[in-house]
Write a protein that holds these residues in place. Structure first.
Motif, PDB file in Angstrom:
ATOM      1  N   ARG A 110      32.398   7.259 -47.329  1.00 31.69           N
ATOM      2  CA  ARG A 110      32.026   6.648 -46.053  1.00 31.69           C
ATOM      3  C   ARG A 110      33.286   6.110 -45.374  1.00 31.69           C
ATOM      4  NH1 ARG A 110      27.972   5.069 -49.777  1.00 31.69           N
ATOM      5  NH2 ARG A 110      25.903   5.907 -49.283  1.00 31.69           N
ATOM      6  N   GLN A 111      33.113   5.253 -44.392  1.00 29.05           N
ATOM      7  CA  GLN A 111      34.246   4.856 -43.547  1.00 29.05           C
ATOM      8  C   GLN A 111      35.281   4.000 -44.269  1.00 29.05           C
ATOM      9  OE1 GLN A 111      32.193   2.978 -40.288  1.00 29.05           O
ATOM     10  NE2 GLN A 111      31.950   4.881 -39.165  1.00 29.05           N
ATOM     11  N   SER A 112      34.921   3.315 -45.337  1.00 27.86           N
ATOM     12  CA  SER A 112      35.868   2.403 -45.993  1.00 27.86           C
ATOM     13  C   SER A 112      37.010   3.121 -46.693  1.00 27.86           C
ATOM     14  CB  SER A 112      35.134   1.512 -47.010  1.00 27.86           C
ATOM     15  OG  SER A 112      34.673   2.272 -48.103  1.00 27.86           O
ATOM     16  N   THR A 113      36.905   4.459 -46.852  1.00 28.38           N
ATOM     17  CA  THR A 113      38.024   5.225 -47.416  1.00 28.38           C
ATOM     18  C   THR A 113      38.338   6.450 -46.562  1.00 28.38           C
ATOM     19  OG1 THR A 113      36.553   6.533 -48.838  1.00 28.38           O
ATOM     20  CG2 THR A 113      37.528   4.545 -49.792  1.00 28.38           C
ATOM     21  N   SER A 141      31.159  -5.196 -51.015  1.00 26.83           N
ATOM     22  CA  SER A 141      30.713  -5.654 -49.703  1.00 26.83           C
ATOM     23  C   SER A 141      31.366  -6.989 -49.335  1.00 26.83           C
ATOM     24  CB  SER A 141      29.194  -5.782 -49.668  1.00 26.83           C
ATOM     25  OG  SER A 141      28.732  -6.824 -50.508  1.00 26.83           O
ATOM     26  N   VAL A 142      31.560  -7.857 -50.331  1.00 28.83           N
ATOM     27  CA  VAL A 142      32.219  -9.137 -50.063  1.00 28.83           C
ATOM     28  C   VAL A 142      33.708  -8.919 -49.823  1.00 28.83           C
ATOM     29  CG1 VAL A 142      32.605 -11.489 -50.898  1.00 28.83           C
ATOM     30  CG2 VAL A 142      30.501 -10.296 -51.494  1.00 28.83           C
ATOM     31  N   VAL A 143      34.318  -7.942 -50.529  1.00 24.87           N
ATOM     32  CA  VAL A 143      35.721  -7.603 -50.279  1.00 24.87           C
ATOM     33  C   VAL A 143      35.901  -7.172 -48.828  1.00 24.87           C
ATOM     34  CG1 VAL A 143      37.584  -5.992 -50.841  1.00 24.87           C
ATOM     35  CG2 VAL A 143      36.238  -7.017 -52.681  1.00 24.87           C
ATOM     36  N   LEU A 144      34.977  -6.381 -48.309  1.00 24.79           N
ATOM     37  CA  LEU A 144      35.053  -5.962 -46.908  1.00 24.79           C
ATOM     38  C   LEU A 144      34.955  -7.159 -45.973  1.00 24.79           C
ATOM     39  CD1 LEU A 144      32.845  -2.722 -46.927  1.00 24.79           C
ATOM     40  CD2 LEU A 144      35.340  -2.872 -46.858  1.00 24.79           C
ATOM     41  N   ASP A 145      34.058  -8.098 -46.271  1.00 21.60           N
ATOM     42  CA  ASP A 145      33.946  -9.316 -45.456  1.00 21.60           C
ATOM     43  C   ASP A 145      35.250 -10.108 -45.490  1.00 21.60           C
ATOM     44  OD1 ASP A 145      31.327  -8.745 -44.793  1.00 21.60           O
ATOM     45  OD2 ASP A 145      30.475  -9.969 -46.403  1.00 21.60           O
ATOM     46  N   SER A 204      25.029  -0.570 -44.766  1.00 25.35           N
ATOM     47  CA  SER A 204      24.909  -1.736 -43.878  1.00 25.35           C
ATOM     48  C   SER A 204      26.203  -2.524 -43.744  1.00 25.35           C
ATOM     49  CB  SER A 204      23.805  -2.667 -44.386  1.00 25.35           C
ATOM     50  OG  SER A 204      24.103  -3.150 -45.676  1.00 25.35           O
ATOM     51  N   THR A 205      27.226  -2.222 -44.556  1.00 21.74           N
ATOM     52  CA  THR A 205      28.496  -2.941 -44.438  1.00 21.74           C
ATOM     53  C   THR A 205      29.261  -2.458 -43.214  1.00 21.74           C
ATOM     54  OG1 THR A 205      29.613  -1.329 -45.883  1.00 21.74           O
ATOM     55  CG2 THR A 205      28.669  -3.294 -46.937  1.00 21.74           C
ATOM     56  N   LYS A 206      30.226  -3.256 -42.792  1.00 28.27           N
ATOM     57  CA  LYS A 206      31.100  -2.905 -41.670  1.00 28.27           C
ATOM     58  C   LYS A 206      32.555  -2.916 -42.143  1.00 28.27           C
ATOM     59  CE  LYS A 206      27.681  -2.789 -38.723  1.00 28.27           C
ATOM     60  NZ  LYS A 206      27.219  -1.519 -38.133  1.00 28.27           N
ATOM     61  N   PRO A 207      33.170  -1.745 -42.294  1.00 24.34           N
ATOM     62  CA  PRO A 207      32.642  -0.385 -42.124  1.00 24.34           C
ATOM     63  C   PRO A 207      31.749   0.018 -43.293  1.00 24.34           C
ATOM     64  CG  PRO A 207      34.866  -0.266 -42.981  1.00 24.34           C
ATOM     65  CD  PRO A 207      34.602  -1.731 -42.717  1.00 24.34           C
ATOM     66  N   SER A 208      31.078   1.161 -43.186  1.00 29.80           N
ATOM     67  CA  SER A 208      30.224   1.620 -44.281  1.00 29.80           C
ATOM     68  C   SER A 208      31.076   1.866 -45.525  1.00 29.80           C
ATOM     69  CB  SER A 208      29.474   2.891 -43.879  1.00 29.80           C
ATOM     70  OG  SER A 208      30.370   3.927 -43.506  1.00 29.80           O
ATOM     71  N   LEU A 209      30.466   1.696 -46.681  1.00 28.36           N
ATOM     72  CA  LEU A 209      31.193   1.610 -47.955  1.00 28.36           C
ATOM     73  C   LEU A 209      31.114   2.897 -48.764  1.00 28.36           C
ATOM     74  CD1 LEU A 209      32.630  -0.098 -50.173  1.00 28.36           C
ATOM     75  CD2 LEU A 209      30.333  -0.771 -50.941  1.00 28.36           C
ATOM     76  N   SER A 210      32.270   3.444 -49.116  1.00 20.55           N
ATOM     77  CA  SER A 210      32.324   4.553 -50.066  1.00 20.55           C
ATOM     78  C   SER A 210      31.970   4.036 -51.455  1.00 20.55           C
ATOM     79  CB  SER A 210      33.727   5.171 -50.094  1.00 20.55           C
ATOM     80  OG  SER A 210      34.057   5.746 -48.853  1.00 20.55           O
ATOM     81  N   ALA A 250      40.511 -11.883 -43.197  1.00 20.52           N
ATOM     82  CA  ALA A 250      41.968 -11.951 -43.340  1.00 20.52           C
ATOM     83  C   ALA A 250      42.695 -11.085 -42.319  1.00 20.52           C
ATOM     84  CB  ALA A 250      42.367 -11.515 -44.755  1.00 20.52           C
ATOM     85  N   ASN A 251      41.954 -10.517 -41.361  1.00 24.37           N
ATOM     86  CA  ASN A 251      42.522  -9.650 -40.322  1.00 24.37           C
ATOM     87  C   ASN A 251      43.239  -8.437 -40.909  1.00 24.37           C
ATOM     88  OD1 ASN A 251      41.701 -11.249 -38.074  1.00 24.37           O
ATOM     89  ND2 ASN A 251      43.360 -12.687 -38.533  1.00 24.37           N
ATOM     90  N   LEU A 252      42.681  -7.890 -41.988  1.00 25.48           N
ATOM     91  CA  LEU A 252      43.208  -6.676 -42.603  1.00 25.48           C
ATOM     92  C   LEU A 252      42.307  -5.507 -42.220  1.00 25.48           C
ATOM     93  CD1 LEU A 252      44.016  -8.117 -46.136  1.00 25.48           C
ATOM     94  CD2 LEU A 252      45.691  -7.305 -44.452  1.00 25.48           C
ATOM     95  N   ASN A 253      42.905  -4.430 -41.765  1.00 24.67           N
ATOM     96  CA  ASN A 253      42.135  -3.287 -41.314  1.00 24.67           C
ATOM     97  C   ASN A 253      41.694  -2.427 -42.490  1.00 24.67           C
ATOM     98  OD1 ASN A 253      42.180  -0.172 -40.405  1.00 24.67           O
ATOM     99  ND2 ASN A 253      41.535  -1.442 -38.683  1.00 24.67           N
ATOM    100  N   VAL A 254      40.419  -2.046 -42.478  1.00 25.91           N
ATOM    101  CA  VAL A 254      39.865  -1.120 -43.463  1.00 25.91           C
ATOM    102  C   VAL A 254      39.511   0.181 -42.731  1.00 25.91           C
ATOM    103  CG1 VAL A 254      37.995  -0.705 -45.114  1.00 25.91           C
ATOM    104  CG2 VAL A 254      38.923  -3.017 -44.841  1.00 25.91           C
ATOM    105  N   PRO A 255      40.089   1.339 -43.141  1.00 23.40           N
ATOM    106  CA  PRO A 255      40.835   1.572 -44.384  1.00 23.40           C
ATOM    107  C   PRO A 255      42.342   1.644 -44.229  1.00 23.40           C
ATOM    108  CG  PRO A 255      40.121   3.656 -43.500  1.00 23.40           C
ATOM    109  CD  PRO A 255      39.666   2.614 -42.512  1.00 23.40           C
ATOM    110  N   ASP A 256      42.897   1.347 -43.052  1.00 22.13           N
ATOM    111  CA  ASP A 256      44.336   1.560 -42.849  1.00 22.13           C
ATOM    112  C   ASP A 256      45.196   0.638 -43.703  1.00 22.13           C
ATOM    113  OD1 ASP A 256      43.911   3.587 -41.000  1.00 22.13           O
ATOM    114  OD2 ASP A 256      43.686   2.170 -39.350  1.00 22.13           O
TER     115      ASP A 256
END
Length: 384
Positions: free
Chosen positions: A270-273, A192-196, A223-229, A201-207
Motif C-alpha cells: 500500500r502507500q506506506s511503502t 498504525s501508531v508509527v504512522l501517527d 484506514s491509516t493515513k497513508p494506507s499501510l503495507s 514528527a513532520n516526517l514524510n511517509v514513505p519518502d
C-alpha cells in the motif's frame, strides 16, 4: 444422538489474527469429527479446572496466551498444541508447537523496504513480554546482518493501550533515525501508531520513513493515513496444522515433541511503502485503484478515466512514476492474487482465473506458464 468430542482453544481474545486461526482450526476439526470451543481468558472469569470439568475436552490448543502460568495443571493433564507460544511456558517442558515463519516474514518485509529505496532500517516491537514480537525482531536483525546492515530497535515502546504515551516516545526516536529509513513494526496495530507518530514528527511517509506491518488486517491497513503495507501470515493454515498435530498426539500418546512452521500467505503493498520515481498524487490514486479493483475485472481504460487525462498522457506519466504500463501493473496485482489462491490447498484451480480478475481460464494458464515456467498445478505441488 451422536456425541462429538471437544477441543478447547485457549486464547487471550478471539480478535484480529485469532479469527482466521480459529476458522482453520474448526475446519480441520470438522474433518476429524471434532468440535473446537474457544475460551477467551481475558474475558472468562471461570477457573480453568471448572472449564475443563464442564467441557471434558480430549485436548487443547493454546494460542500464545499470557494468562496461563507455566505451573498450570492444564499443561500436565491433557494433550496440548501451542500456537505462536509464550516462551515462558515452553521453557518448562517439551512442547508441540505451530509457529509463524519469522525468517520468511523478515525476508519478505525487507525486500519491500529495499524496493522502496531505504538505506537504513529499524524495528518497533509490541512488548518484550510476548515471544512473537521478540522473535520477529531477531529474524529481521538476522536478515539484515547477512546483508551487512544494522537495525535500530525499540522493543518495549509503550504501556499497552496508551497510544498517546507511545507517540510521545516515538517522535524523538524517529527524528534520530538516519533517513531514508525502513521500519518493520511488530504488527499492524504498532505500525498504525508509527504512522501517527511520523505525522506528528513532520516526517514524510514513505519518502523519509517507509513502514510495513504484519497481519494485513484491512480494518487497520485501509484506514491509516497513508494506507499501510503489511505482511500476511497464513493464520488459517496455522489453525489447521495445530489441529492436525493434536490429532496425531491423540492417536499416539508417545509421539515425540515437534515444531511446525506455518507459511506466509503474501504481502499487500500500500502507500506506506510505495515511493514513486516522480511524485504524483494522481498516479498514487491510480495505484490504489488498481490494488483494490484489479481482481474485480478492472481494465486499463477504467484507470485512464479515473486519471482524467488522455490515454497517451496517462500511460506516459504512469510509466515514468512506476516503471510499468497500466496493464502491466494490473497483471502483477492479479498474479499476486493467483499465487495466494494457489497456496490454499482447498481452492479449485479452475476457479482461480475468475477470482483473480481474468475472464479466460485459458489465457491465465498460458500467462502463468510463460511467467513461471510451470503450470499452476505444478507450482502448487512445489510450494505445498
Amino acid at each position: 444422538m451422536h456425541i462429538v468430542d471437544t477441543i478447547l482453544m485457549f486464547t487471550d481474545l478471539c480478535t484480529g489474527s485469532r479469527i482466521p486461526t480459529l476458522r482453520g482450526a474448526r475446519a480441520a476439526a470438522a474433518e476429524q469429527d471434532l468440535q473446537v470451543q474457544v475460551v477467551e481468558l481475558a474475558r472468562v472469569q471461570v477457573p480453568i479446572p471448572k472449564t475443563l470439568a464442564f467441557w471434558k475436552p480430549v485436548g487443547c490448543l493454546i494460542e500464545g496466551s499470557s494468562h496461563i502460568k507455566p505451573t498450570s495443571p492444564l499443561l500436565k493433564r491433557l494433550p496440548i498444541v501451542h500456537i505462536d507460544p509464550n516462551a515462558r511456558i515452553l521453557a518448562t517442558q517439551p512442547a508441540f508447537t505451530v509457529s509463524n515463519d519469522n525468517a520468511g516474514l523478515a525476508e519478505k518485509a525487507l525486500k519491500v523496504l529495499l524496493r522502496c529505496g531505504c538505506d537504513h532500517f529499524a524495528f518497533v516491537g509490541w512488548t518484550r513480554d510476548v515471544n512473537w514480537s521478540t522473535a520477529r525482531y531477531e529474524a529481521f536483525k538476522t536478515t539484515l546482518d547477512a546483508l551487512g546492515k544494522s537495525c535500530t530497535a525499540l522493543l518495549d515502546p509503550w504501556t499497552l493501550g496508551n497510544a498517546a504515551d507511545f507517540i510521545s516516545r516515538l517522535r524523538p526516536w524517529l527524528r534520530r533515525l538516519p533517513l531514508p529509513c525502513g521500519i518493520l513494526a511488530a504488527n499492524d496495530d504498532i505500525a498504525s501508531v508509527v504512522l501517527d507518530a511520523c505525522r506528528a514528527a513532520n516526517l514524510n511517509v514513505p519518502d523519509d520513513i517507509a513502514v510495513i506491518g504484519v497481519d494485513d488486517q484491512p480494518s487497520i491497513c485501509e484506514s491509516t493515513k497513508p494506507s499501510l503495507s503489511s505482511v500476511r501470515p497464513d493464520f488459517e493454515r496455522a489453525g489447521h496444522l495445530a489441529v492436525d498435530l493434536l490429532v496425531q498426539r491423540l492417536a499416539n500418546p508417545d509421539l515425540s515433541a515437534s515444531h511446525l512452521v506455518y507459511p506466509l500467505a503474501g504481502v499487500t503493498i500500500r502507500q506506506s511503502t510505495r515511493r514513486l520515481a516522480q511524485k504524483n498524487p494522481k498516479i498514487l490514486a491510480a495505484l490504489e485503484l488498481i490494488r483494490r479493483q484489479a481482481v474485480n475485472g478492472l481494465k486499463a481504460a477504467n484507470v485512464v478515466k479515473a486519471l482524467g487525462m488522455s490515454e497517451r498522457l496517462a500511460e506516459t506519466q504512469f510509466k515514468a512514476a512506476t516503471g510499468r504500463r497500466i496493464t502491466e501493473e494490473i497483471t502483477e496485482v492479479r498474479l499476486t492474487r493467483v499465487l495466494e489462491l494457489l497456496r490454499q490447498p482447498r481452492q479449485d484451480i479452475s476457479a482461480i482465473a475468475h477470482l483473480s480478475g481474468w475472464r479466460s481460464d485459458v489465457y491465465l494458464k498460458r500467462l502463468f506458464k510463460a511467467r513461471f515456467g510451470v503450470t499452476m498445478r505444478e507450482w502448487r505441488k512445489r510450494h505445498a
